[in-house]
Design an enzyme around this catalytic site. Structure first.
Site, PDB file in Angstrom:
ATOM      1  N   HIS A   1       0.811  -1.215   0.000  1.00 51.77           N
ATOM      2  CA  HIS A   1       0.000   0.000   0.000  1.00 51.77           C
ATOM      3  C   HIS A   1       0.849   1.271   0.000  1.00 51.77           C
ATOM      4  O   HIS A   1       0.400   2.323  -0.474  1.00 51.77           O
ATOM      5  CB  HIS A   1      -0.923   0.011   1.222  1.00 51.77           C
ATOM      6  CG  HIS A   1      -1.970  -1.066   1.179  1.00 51.77           C
ATOM      7  ND1 HIS A   1      -2.794  -1.365   2.236  1.00 51.77           N
ATOM      8  CD2 HIS A   1      -2.322  -1.934   0.182  1.00 51.77           C
ATOM      9  CE1 HIS A   1      -3.605  -2.352   1.907  1.00 51.77           C
ATOM     10  NE2 HIS A   1      -3.336  -2.713   0.669  1.00 51.77           N
TER      11      HIS A   1
ATOM     12  N   LEU B   1      -3.178  -9.600   5.706  1.00 51.79           N
ATOM     13  CA  LEU B   1      -3.098  -9.239   4.298  1.00 51.79           C
ATOM     14  C   LEU B   1      -1.873  -8.385   4.012  1.00 51.79           C
ATOM     15  O   LEU B   1      -1.658  -7.954   2.888  1.00 51.79           O
ATOM     16  CB  LEU B   1      -4.367  -8.494   3.861  1.00 51.79           C
ATOM     17  CG  LEU B   1      -5.667  -9.300   3.973  1.00 51.79           C
ATOM     18  CD1 LEU B   1      -6.860  -8.422   3.623  1.00 51.79           C
ATOM     19  CD2 LEU B   1      -5.638 -10.514   3.076  1.00 51.79           C
ATOM     20  N   PHE B   2      -1.056  -8.124   5.035  1.00 53.70           N
ATOM     21  CA  PHE B   2       0.298  -7.572   4.895  1.00 53.70           C
ATOM     22  C   PHE B   2       0.358  -6.236   4.161  1.00 53.70           C
ATOM     23  O   PHE B   2       1.328  -5.953   3.455  1.00 53.70           O
ATOM     24  CB  PHE B   2       1.217  -8.587   4.196  1.00 53.70           C
ATOM     25  CG  PHE B   2       1.015  -9.996   4.667  1.00 53.70           C
ATOM     26  CD1 PHE B   2       1.043 -10.303   6.014  1.00 53.70           C
ATOM     27  CD2 PHE B   2       0.778 -11.021   3.769  1.00 53.70           C
ATOM     28  CE1 PHE B   2       0.840 -11.607   6.458  1.00 53.70           C
ATOM     29  CE2 PHE B   2       0.580 -12.317   4.197  1.00 53.70           C
ATOM     30  CZ  PHE B   2       0.597 -12.623   5.548  1.00 53.70           C
ATOM     31  N   CYS B   3      -0.669  -5.392   4.317  1.00 49.63           N
ATOM     32  CA  CYS B   3      -0.715  -4.097   3.628  1.00 49.63           C
ATOM     33  C   CYS B   3      -0.510  -4.261   2.126  1.00 49.63           C
ATOM     34  O   CYS B   3       0.093  -3.413   1.469  1.00 49.63           O
ATOM     35  CB  CYS B   3       0.333  -3.139   4.208  1.00 49.63           C
ATOM     36  SG  CYS B   3      -0.068  -2.531   5.844  1.00 49.63           S
ATOM     37  N   ALA B   4      -1.018  -5.365   1.616  1.00 46.67           N
ATOM     38  CA  ALA B   4      -0.989  -5.618   0.172  1.00 46.67           C
ATOM     39  C   ALA B   4      -2.276  -6.377  -0.172  1.00 46.67           C
ATOM     40  O   ALA B   4      -2.250  -7.464  -0.743  1.00 46.67           O
ATOM     41  CB  ALA B   4       0.244  -6.428  -0.213  1.00 46.67           C
TER      42      ALA B   4
END
Length: 458
Positions: free
Chosen positions: A133, A379-382
């Site tokens: 992100h 979701l790992f900022c993705a």
């Protein structure tokens, strides 16, 4: 080397984890099942532990701390020299061009937002949906953005970009933003080829090296990128600093990222009561306020430590750990490793996976509470990338898990293990063993959901 640099005798070290020890390597944590164990930090992709070398360098400098660019006193002059020398160290670490600027920021996110504010009017931005992100989101309010679908091979990534660029307005400025290594899959992207495609179509390119710089050498010249951004906290340096390095023209022509002291060269009152400002055209233009000299110095210390350790040694060591983890997970049929480019794709020490029958939050909580292993779930900022990788595979919300997802969306359901310099074999061995034991025998403890996180039941 700085007079404050700590000595590191690598000749007596058996592996790179001993040559580059990290803080916290001897920390013990309690287990819910009783007793304590040495903590296995396997969440480097979020924040890598600081190198002991970096901490020692900062501690040696701390008594000499003074204001930067502000004073005539000895400590102020010393701190200014260290700050500016750190800029030179980073430029050397990145193999920057002679006229490139190195701007110190707070993080990769801050660096890319700075660049977004420096885009020329009418700029078009091209970015893959696979980005973190930090590199996916800064552009939409300042430029026309084309989001590109996730490619399934490196060649497809280049082809997708070339088609998009060929269809763009050929007369306006354009920027491509791409990651060097995925924070979800760890896979290396074809940066050099993407840069060539961008330049062939009159576009520039910025490299998000947050996950690449800690694991592989990054050469601005060799990759032929226009800018590179990375964070200190992923490069084994604490204190919340980052870097944006690259071409000066767009940065020099843009309004300062922040308005204030340090960015201004001259400020005068006008007869109408207002003020006129002459801004610096150096990196100082975007470094208003008192800079984070300790953060910049810690980044420079980490750059020196990694360079002196030798990239061949670092990469070989990490490939050994990657192979060990992937081989161990391959022995568990219930585990599926997430990948865009396939099993043979080169990668850094970042591996995400799902486990049949397990909610990711539950699995990660059990690894921590019962084995003393720290990993990441979610979701790992993705978000677009993880959802693409998970596809339409069925998922049943377990007893523990994330907050309720939006209608039609899946909840958190992936687990990420990441490692690098300072990770001993024992940590990855314990992780693989724990995964196998949890899958075959289940958790030994009961867990419950508290504010969307799975925690041991008391």
């Amino acid at each position: 080397m700085s007079v404050f640099s700590a000595a590191t005798d690598q000749s007596v070290c058996r592996d790179i984890s001993e040559a580059l020890p990290v803080l916290g390597r001897d920390v013990t944590v309690p287990l819910v099942t009783g007793g304590e164990v040495t903590y296995a930090a396997l969440d480097y992709a979020a924040s890598a532990p600081a190198l002991q070398r970096v901490w020692d360098d900062v501690a040696a400098y701390a008594p000499y701390y003074g204001s930067v660019h502000r004073g005539a006193g000895y400590l102020s002059q010393l701190s200014t020299d260290l700050f500016e020398n750190a800029r030179g160290t980073v430029a050397e670490f990145l193999d920057c061009r002679a006229d490139d600027q190195v701007v110190f920021t707070r993080s990769t996110t801050d660096s890319l937002n700075l660049l977004a504010r420096a885009l020329p009017a009418g700029c078009q931005v091209f970015v893959f949906e696979t980005e973190h992100h930090a590199s996916l989101l800064p552009w939409q309010d300042v430029a026309r953005v084309t989001y590109l679908n996730a490619p399934r091979t490196p060649a497809q990534a280049v082809e997708t970009l070339e088609r998009a660029l060929a269809a763009r307005d050929p007369y306006g400025p354009a920027l491509v933003c791409v990651t060097g290594a995925s924070n979800v899959t760890g896979e290396l992207w074809p940066v050099r080829e993407l840069a060539a495609a961008a330049h062939a179509h009159g576009a520039r390119i910025v490299l998000d090296a947050a996950q690449l710089a800690p694991h592989h050498p990054v050469s601005v010249r060799d990759l032929d990128v226009d800018w590179v951004a990375f964070s200190g906290h992923k490069l084994y340096a604490p204190f919340g600093s980052g870097v944006l390095a690259g071409r000066a023209d767009w940065l020099r022509e843009a309004e300062p990222y922040l308005a204030g002291g340090g960015a201004s060269r001259k400020v005068t009152r006008r007869e109408d009561g207002g003020v006129d400002v002459e801004w610096h055209d150096t990196a100082a233009r975007h470094e208003a306020g008192s800079p984070n000299v300790i953060g910049a110095y810690s980044i420079a210390s980490a750059c020196k430590a990694l360079t002196e350790a030798g990239w061949d040694t670092l990469v070989a060591r990490e490939e050994h750990l990657i192979a060990k983890v992937r081989a161990g997970l391959a022995e568990v049929p219930e585990v599926r490793i997430l990948s865009l480019f396939g099993d043979d794709a080169p990668r850094v020490g970042v591996i995400s996976f799902v486990v049949d029958g397990w909610n990711s939050s539950h699995f990660a909580a059990a690894l921590s509470a019962e084995y003393g292993i720290g990993v990441r779930d979610g979701l790992f900022c993705a978000h677009p990338l993880v959802r693409t990788l998970l596809g339409t595979d069925p998922q049943t919300q377990g007893e523990c898990g994330a907050p309720e997802a939006a209608p039609g969306e899946k909840s958190l359901n992936a687990i990420r293990v990441s490692f690098g310099a300072g990770t001993p074999d024992e940590h990855v061995d314990r992780f693989v063993s724990a995964v196998k034991e949890l899958v075959t025998q289940g958790a030994k403890w009961q867990y419950r959901t508290v504010e969307g996180r799975c925690v041991p039941a008391v």
